[in-house]
Design an enzyme around this catalytic site. Sequence first.
Site, PDB file in Angstrom:
ATOM      1  N   CYS A 174     -28.515 -18.317 -46.496  1.00  0.00           N
ATOM      2  CA  CYS A 174     -27.650 -18.490 -45.317  1.00  0.00           C
ATOM      3  C   CYS A 174     -27.550 -17.214 -44.493  1.00  0.00           C
ATOM      4  CB  CYS A 174     -26.255 -18.948 -45.741  1.00  0.00           C
ATOM      5  SG  CYS A 174     -26.295 -20.511 -46.605  1.00  0.00           S
TER       6      CYS A 174
ATOM      7  N   HIS B 166     -29.871 -20.842 -39.292  1.00  0.00           N
ATOM      8  CA  HIS B 166     -30.310 -22.156 -39.754  1.00  0.00           C
ATOM      9  C   HIS B 166     -29.291 -23.161 -39.236  1.00  0.00           C
ATOM     10  CE1 HIS B 166     -27.315 -20.841 -42.686  1.00  0.00           C
ATOM     11  NE2 HIS B 166     -27.019 -22.117 -42.804  1.00  0.00           N
TER      12      HIS B 166
ATOM     13  N   HIS C 260     -27.043 -27.035 -39.011  1.00  0.00           N
ATOM     14  CA  HIS C 260     -26.335 -28.116 -39.706  1.00  0.00           C
ATOM     15  C   HIS C 260     -25.958 -29.186 -38.696  1.00  0.00           C
ATOM     16  CE1 HIS C 260     -25.659 -25.886 -43.454  1.00  0.00           C
ATOM     17  NE2 HIS C 260     -25.326 -24.837 -42.711  1.00  0.00           N
TER      18      HIS C 260
ATOM     19  N   HIS D  53     -25.133 -27.983 -30.141  1.00  0.00           N
ATOM     20  CA  HIS D  53     -26.420 -27.380 -29.783  1.00  0.00           C
ATOM     21  C   HIS D  53     -26.293 -25.915 -29.375  1.00  0.00           C
ATOM     22  CE1 HIS D  53     -27.675 -31.506 -30.150  1.00  0.00           C
ATOM     23  NE2 HIS D  53     -28.939 -31.114 -30.082  1.00  0.00           N
TER      24      HIS D  53
ATOM     25  N   GLU E 276     -19.945 -29.775 -43.690  1.00  0.00           N
ATOM     26  CA  GLU E 276     -21.122 -28.993 -43.314  1.00  0.00           C
ATOM     27  C   GLU E 276     -22.390 -29.671 -43.829  1.00  0.00           C
ATOM     28  OE1 GLU E 276     -21.526 -24.430 -42.840  1.00  0.00           O
ATOM     29  OE2 GLU E 276     -21.808 -24.890 -44.957  1.00  0.00           O
TER      30      GLU E 276
HETATM   31 NI    NI Z   1     -25.178 -22.897 -43.180  1.00  0.00          NI
END
Ligand code: NI
Length: 223
Positions: free
Chosen positions: A122, A128, A130, A168, A212
Site C-alpha cells: 500500500c 493503487h 479501490h 476518480h 475499502e
Molecule cells: Ni489501499
Amino acid sequence: LVLRARLRGEPDPVTGYICNIKHVDAALRQFAVPAINQAYENGRRSGEALLAAAGQALRDQAPAGTRWFSWELRATPTLRYEMEADMPNIVQITQAFEFSASHRLHCPSLSDEENRRIFGKCNNPNGHGHNYQVEVSLAGEPGEAGSVIELARFEATVKQRVIDRFDHKHLNSDCPEFRDLNPSVENITRVIWSLLDGQFAPARLVRVRVWETAKTYAEVTAE
Ligand code: NI
C-alpha cells in the site's frame, strides 16, 4: 421488498432455540405482510411508512419467550430502513454510494523503510486503487411527508459533498483533505463523516461506513 426481523430471547436449555424459526416466519407473513400491503394501498408508500406499518402490526406478536429487537425493510439492494422495537418513532435510513479512487498509504514523518514495513504494497509510490462503497445512515422521526428525509435531497447531498469530490481522484495529490492526512480507510471515513455531519437536518447523521474492499470497512457512529 425484503423484511428482516431480529429477536432477543434466552435459548431453551433443551432445544437451544430462542424459538422455532417457523413462528417468526409465520408472524411476518400473517401480520407484517398484510399491513405493508394495506399501507401501500392507502397511499402510505414511503419506506418509513411501510416499515412503521409492519412494526405496528408485529409489536404484540413476538413468538412466545422472545421479544422483538428491530425490523428492517430493504427497498432496493442499496436502500434500507430500520426501526428498533423500543423506539418505533425513530426510523434509520441507509443508502449506499460508491466512488473509485487511488491512494498511497505513506507518512512523511516516518522513514521510507518504516513506511514500507508498516504499509507494505500500500506504500507503492504511484498508488493503487479501490472501489469504495460508502453507506450513510440517517435517523429521525418521519415528518408530515412520511419520510425521515426526502431521498433526492439525501442522495444529492452525498453526491455533491462526497462522491463528486473523491470519485476518480488520487486522494493524496488531488484532494486537499488528505494533503496532510494519510488516506487510510479509517481517515477516509472520518473525513466523510465531517463532510456530511449536520447536512441533513432535521434528520441526524448516525453512521458512516466505508468499505475499502469486500472484506474491510471502517465506520464512525454518532455517540
Ligand atoms: Ni489501499
